[in-house]
Structure formats: structure tokens, C-alpha cells
Design an enzyme around this catalytic site. Structure first.
Site, PDB file in Angstrom:
ATOM      1  N   THR A  83      -4.827   6.368   0.306  1.00  0.00           N
ATOM      2  CA  THR A  83      -6.078   7.120   0.305  1.00  0.00           C
ATOM      3  C   THR A  83      -6.056   8.202  -0.759  1.00  0.00           C
ATOM      4  OG1 THR A  83      -6.161   6.791   2.673  1.00  0.00           O
ATOM      5  CG2 THR A  83      -7.649   8.448   1.762  1.00  0.00           C
ATOM      6  N   GLU A  94      -9.688  12.297   7.924  1.00  0.00           N
ATOM      7  CA  GLU A  94      -9.570  13.629   7.322  1.00  0.00           C
ATOM      8  C   GLU A  94     -10.895  14.381   7.332  1.00  0.00           C
ATOM      9  OE1 GLU A  94      -7.154  13.937   3.457  1.00  0.00           O
ATOM     10  OE2 GLU A  94      -7.494  11.793   3.724  1.00  0.00           O
ATOM     11  N   HIS A 117      -3.834  13.962   1.093  1.00  0.00           N
ATOM     12  CA  HIS A 117      -4.036  13.067   2.237  1.00  0.00           C
ATOM     13  C   HIS A 117      -2.826  13.131   3.175  1.00  0.00           C
ATOM     14  CE1 HIS A 117      -5.121   9.485   4.538  1.00  0.00           C
ATOM     15  NE2 HIS A 117      -3.943   8.947   4.244  1.00  0.00           N
ATOM     16  N   ASP A 159       0.844  -1.191   0.000  1.00  0.00           N
ATOM     17  CA  ASP A 159       0.000   0.000   0.000  1.00  0.00           C
ATOM     18  C   ASP A 159       0.881   1.243   0.000  1.00  0.00           C
ATOM     19  OD1 ASP A 159      -2.326   1.455  -0.036  1.00  0.00           O
ATOM     20  OD2 ASP A 159      -2.657   1.346   2.131  1.00  0.00           O
ATOM     21  N   ARG A 192      -7.705   3.802  13.717  1.00  0.00           N
ATOM     22  CA  ARG A 192      -6.835   4.961  13.940  1.00  0.00           C
ATOM     23  C   ARG A 192      -6.226   5.001  15.325  1.00  0.00           C
ATOM     24  NH1 ARG A 192      -5.769   5.892   8.792  1.00  0.00           N
ATOM     25  NH2 ARG A 192      -7.597   6.516   7.583  1.00  0.00           N
ATOM     26  N   GLU A 246     -10.424   3.627   4.047  1.00  0.00           N
ATOM     27  CA  GLU A 246      -9.608   4.461   3.163  1.00  0.00           C
ATOM     28  C   GLU A 246      -9.988   4.124   1.729  1.00  0.00           C
ATOM     29  OE1 GLU A 246      -5.448   3.894   4.245  1.00  0.00           O
ATOM     30  OE2 GLU A 246      -5.614   5.490   5.744  1.00  0.00           O
ATOM     31  N   LYS A 290      -4.007  -2.048  10.405  1.00  0.00           N
ATOM     32  CA  LYS A 290      -4.492  -2.173   9.037  1.00  0.00           C
ATOM     33  C   LYS A 290      -4.573  -3.606   8.525  1.00  0.00           C
ATOM     34  CE  LYS A 290      -3.053   2.435   7.606  1.00  0.00           C
ATOM     35  NZ  LYS A 290      -4.107   2.896   6.672  1.00  0.00           N
ATOM     36  N   ASP A 309      -8.958   0.157   2.407  1.00  0.00           N
ATOM     37  CA  ASP A 309      -7.921  -0.196   3.379  1.00  0.00           C
ATOM     38  C   ASP A 309      -8.449   0.184   4.776  1.00  0.00           C
ATOM     39  OD1 ASP A 309      -5.520  -0.729   4.672  1.00  0.00           O
ATOM     40  OD2 ASP A 309      -4.638   1.204   4.141  1.00  0.00           O
ATOM     41  N   GLN A 345      -3.420   2.585  15.286  1.00  0.00           N
ATOM     42  CA  GLN A 345      -2.377   3.147  14.420  1.00  0.00           C
ATOM     43  C   GLN A 345      -1.562   4.225  15.136  1.00  0.00           C
ATOM     44  OE1 GLN A 345      -4.024   4.715  10.758  1.00  0.00           O
ATOM     45  NE2 GLN A 345      -2.028   5.270   9.908  1.00  0.00           N
ATOM     46  N   THR A 370      -8.781  -5.938   4.429  1.00  0.00           N
ATOM     47  CA  THR A 370      -8.739  -5.034   3.272  1.00  0.00           C
ATOM     48  C   THR A 370      -9.776  -5.573   2.295  1.00  0.00           C
ATOM     49  OG1 THR A 370      -6.354  -4.747   3.574  1.00  0.00           O
ATOM     50  CG2 THR A 370      -7.268  -4.041   1.459  1.00  0.00           C
ATOM     51  N   GLU A 381      -9.244   3.813  -1.932  1.00  0.00           N
ATOM     52  CA  GLU A 381      -8.002   3.706  -2.697  1.00  0.00           C
ATOM     53  C   GLU A 381      -8.239   3.044  -4.055  1.00  0.00           C
ATOM     54  OE1 GLU A 381      -4.699   2.179  -0.515  1.00  0.00           O
ATOM     55  OE2 GLU A 381      -5.341   3.100   1.378  1.00  0.00           O
TER      56      GLU A 381
HETATM   57 MN    MN Z   1      -3.990   2.901   3.004  1.00  0.00          MN
END
Ligand code: MN
Length: 437
Positions: free
Chosen positions: A370, A384, A144, A137, A247, A209, A263, A243, A250, A267, A211
Site C-alpha cells: 500500500t 488507514e 502505511h 507483495d 481485514r 490497497e 488477500k 490488493d 486478516q 488482486t 499499490e
Molecule cells: Mn498489499
């Protein structure tokens, strides 16, 4: 790679009526590959091509002699790998053959042959198009990266390597699932109170996310990099990727080695591989860099990549909560972004990935990171959109969201439109959040 030919003719129509619906993602100009099973599941997994609301069972096509050289060269049920190894030429040959036989002008004999192997979408389930060996990824949207960076490092949002290196991390292939699969909220270490030790609890800030993903067709030998001029020759096609990201996990784990358990729990991908040839009318110049930005290093520079390396694909994210479903409220659009805003092209991602001699293999999944644009309405994740949960999103049900709640379904869509060409789409990538154990 970027050549427009007779398969892109906007006036082509198919005798498969559903393919002529102006809103379909799958007109005769698209014809993405997929892996499906009959609902009765008698025949196991099969290779197909999507058209309108049906799937062509390629393996049952009586004229498959034309393609036997790739069907036969494969072993096991994952025959798209064999075709992928011969990308881009063999997938293009199959697509070209099908454009001819699905065309409304096709002769009656051909039409009858193909009609026999046409299966309605309602009678099949879709599966991952490849047995994905590796998943990488990237982090290619500068908007982003700047937004996320400014939340965590207000004085220094964009790290100094960003404009030189396409940043990425190695993800996990085993937890990639296809659209429609439920996602269980993960547990993990949460250290929201900096005064106390972390606690092990279900994630409180689960996110998606939006993507773009792309599948490697032909791989490269270990030790042999991919020249930027040839990068797209190694691609089979694209799909949508969610994805999923926790948070809170993370924020606590990402230093110093990057994302890990935040993560790799899930997916989601859309099931259709839209070929690079089908995307030819929707190429754009690479991202226009600020005059003060450095130019890419030589191994990432190429005239064709600069002129046509970008992609104009609209990406939309919708949410439907449990309450919205109960009250029959349509999914609510959260964002619409576009891959032409990516700072690095897919060719640059491929070339950079293999530049140290790393061998990419058929069926590997590579994702863009993202996809966010400059505007707030173009932010491709909740982190975001809600600015780390400080500006909740209002939903038509009267609810608010900072992050995802149990029962929420995230629905992603992708499509290409350009004056003078037929609209094509990537289909959907959806997944519903289940409560933690
Ligand atoms: Mn990602």
C-alpha cells in the site's frame, strides 16, 4: 535505465489525434504494451501497444519483420513473455520504432501501414499482459506500516526489522484479474468477539490497497542473485495493483505466518505495462532516510539507486457506490499518494527478492505494498483512512463508509507529471464488489 532521450521530447506529436489530448494517459511519449482481444474474438489474444484511444495490433503490423525475432521465438498466445525475456532492450527497440512511425512527421507510407492495424479501444477487451507465474507483495511504505502497526501495537508500531529488510509475502497468481472484473465478497473466519470462538461469515471489513506493481522482464537463474546495480535491467515495466484485503479475516489469521485467505481471493491489475524507459523523466532520489535510521546493508546499496531509484507516480483512489451511480454522482476521490514516499526502491525490492538465490521469472508480478504518505489524504486503504472503521469517510451521496459495501466500485488511477515533460499515465484499475454467495 534513467536516460532521457528523444522519445521523451515533450514537443513530439502524433498523427493519432487522440494521443495529443493533454489529458490522455497515452501520448506518443508513453506507448505501454498490452494484451487484447477484438470484441468479435476471431483472432484470440494479441499483443498491442496503446496510443491515445486506440491500440496498435503489433502482430498485424506489416513491418513486423523487424520484430520477427521475438515474435517467432515465442510459443502460444502469450507473446509478451518472449519480448519480456529480452527486456529492457527489445521493448525499448519496439517503443523507439513506434515513436518514429506514430510521429506526425512520419512518412506517408509508414503512416498508412500503421493506420491499418490501429484498433479503437471500444472494439477491444484487455487481458492480463502476462500469464503471471508468481506474485509477491511487499510492504514498502513506512507510513502505511507505521499506521497499521500503531492500530494493532500502539506501543511498538514499527517492528525492528522494518528499516533493514524490505518486508513482503508470497501472494497468489491464480486470482489476479484485470481491471473491470467484478470481485465477490469473500467468506472467512471472523473473530471480532474475543470471548467467543470464531464464526465463518462473509467479510465485514472488505478493503482495497492502492499499490504499484512491476513485471519482471528478464529473470535470474536459481542460485544466482541480482546485483543491485543491475536490478532494473530485469524489469519490464509497471502497472496499477489493487490488493483487495478482508481485514477481519486478516486480523485473525495473520499470526504467525502473515496474510493468507484475507488477500488471495482477488488482486486486480491495470492492463498496460508502462516501460521503465517511458518512466525515465519521472525518476527521483531514493527515500530520504531519517539521520537516525540505519543505512541499507551493502547488497541493497548503490549510488545510482540512491540518486535515481525512486519514482514520482501519483496514485489516486476513487469510490462510486450503487447510490452514487443511480444518482449520477461522479466517483469521489478518497486519496492521492505518490510512490516517491516508498521507503524501499523497486530496485531494492528486486535485489532483495533474489538475494537468497530465488529465481524470478519473466511475467512475475511484484507489488510495492500500500502506497501511503504522511498526510491523512495520502492514505492508500480504508483501514488507514477510517482508522480501522472508527472515523468513517463521508461521501457526496450522504452515505458513509468504514469499509467497502456491496455495489461499491473502486477506481484507481496513476500518472506522472514533471515540468518540461509530457504527462503520461498508467490507465485505470477498477473493480466492483459483488455480494457474497
Ligand atoms: Mn498489499
Amino acid at each position: 535505465m534513467y536516460e532521457i532521450n528523444e522519445t521523451h521530447d515533450p514537443n513530439l506529436k502524433s498523427w493519432v489525434e487522440s494521443a495529443n489530448d493533454p489529458d490522455t494517459d497515452f501520448p506518443i511519449q508513453n506507448l505501454p504494451f498490452c494484451n487484447f482481444r477484438h470484441r468479435s474474438n476471431e483472432s484470440g489474444s494479441r499483443i498491442g501497444v496503446r496510443i491515445g484511444s486506440s491500440v496498435i495490433d503489433l502482430e498485424a503490423l506489416p513491418v513486423q519483420k523487424e520484430f520477427q525475432w521475438w515474435l517467432k521465438s515465442s510459443s502460444g498466445p502469450w507473446k509478451l513473455d518472449a519480448l519480456g525475456r529480452l527486456a529492457p532492450h527489445s521493448p525499448n527497440e519496439v517503443r523507439n520504432y513506434l515513436v518514429g512511425s506514430l510521429n506526425e512527421d512520419a512518412d506517408l507510407a509508414t503512416k498508412e501501414l500503421v493506420e491499418k492495424v490501429l484498433v479503437p479501444e471500444s472494439e477491444v477487451s484487455f487481458h492480463s499482459p502476462f500469464e503471471i507465474g508468481d506474485y509477491t507483495d511487499f510492504y514498502c511504505s513506512i507510513y502505511h506500516a507505521t499506521n497499521v502497526g500503531s492500530m494493532f501495537r500502539p506501543d511498538n508500531p514499527l517492528l525492528p526489522n522494518y528499516k533493514y529488510v524490505p518486508i513482503g509475502y508470497h501472494g497468489r497468481a491464480s486470482s489476479i484479474v484485470v481491471s473491470g472484473t467484478d470481485i465477490k465478497r469473500p467468506h472467512g473466519q471472523n473473530r471480532s468477539d474475543a470471548e467467543k470462538p470464531p464464526v465463518f461469515i462473509p467479510s465485514k471489513s472488505l478493503d482495497y490497497e492502492m499499490e504499484l506493481g512491476f513485471f519482471v522482464g528478464r529473470g535470474n537463474e536459481m542460485g544466482t542473485p541480482i546485483d543491485i546495480k543491475d536490478a532494473e535491467e530485469h524489469l519490464f515495466g509497471v502497472c496499477l495493483v489493487n490488493d483487495w484485503s478482508a481485514r477481519d479475516i486478516q486480523a485473525w489469521e495473520y499470526q504467525p505466518l502473515g496474510p493468507f485467505l484475507a488477500k488471495n481471493f482477488a488482486t486486480t491489475i491495470s492492463p498496460f505495462v508502462v516501460t521503465m524507459e517511458a518512466l525515465a523523466p519521472f525518476r527521483t532520489p531514493a527515500f530520504e532516510r531519517d539521520p537516525d535510521d540505519p543505512q541499507p546493508l551493502d547488497y541493497l546499496s548503490d549510488d545510482n539507486n540512491l540518486k535515481f531509484g525512486g519514482l514520482d507516480i501519483n496514485l489516486e483512489v476513487y469510490i462510486q457506490t450503487e447510490k452514487m451511480r443511480a444518482e449520477n454522482i461522479e466517483p469521489h476521490m478518497l486519496s492521492r499518494s505518490n510512490t516517491k514516499d516508498l521507503y524501499w526502491t523497486i530496485g531494492q525490492m528486486m535485489t532483495h527478492h533474489a538475494s537468497n538465490g530465488c529465481n524470478l521469472q519473466t511475467g512475475d508480478l511484484i507489488a510495492s505494498g500500500t502506497v501511503s504518505g504522511k498526510e491523512k489524504s495520502q492514505r492508500g486503504c480504508l483501514l488507514e483512512l477510517t482508522w480501522r472503521g472508527t472515523e468513517p469517510v463521508d461521501l457526496p451521496s450522504g452515505e458513509q463508509r468504514r469499509f467497502l459495501e456491496d455495489g461499491d466500485e473502486v477506481i484507481m488511477k496513476g500518472y506522472c507529471e514533471r515540468e518540461g515533460f509530457r504527462r503520461i499515465g498508467l490507465g485505470e484499475c477498477r473493480g466492483r464488489v459483488l455480494p457474497a454467495d
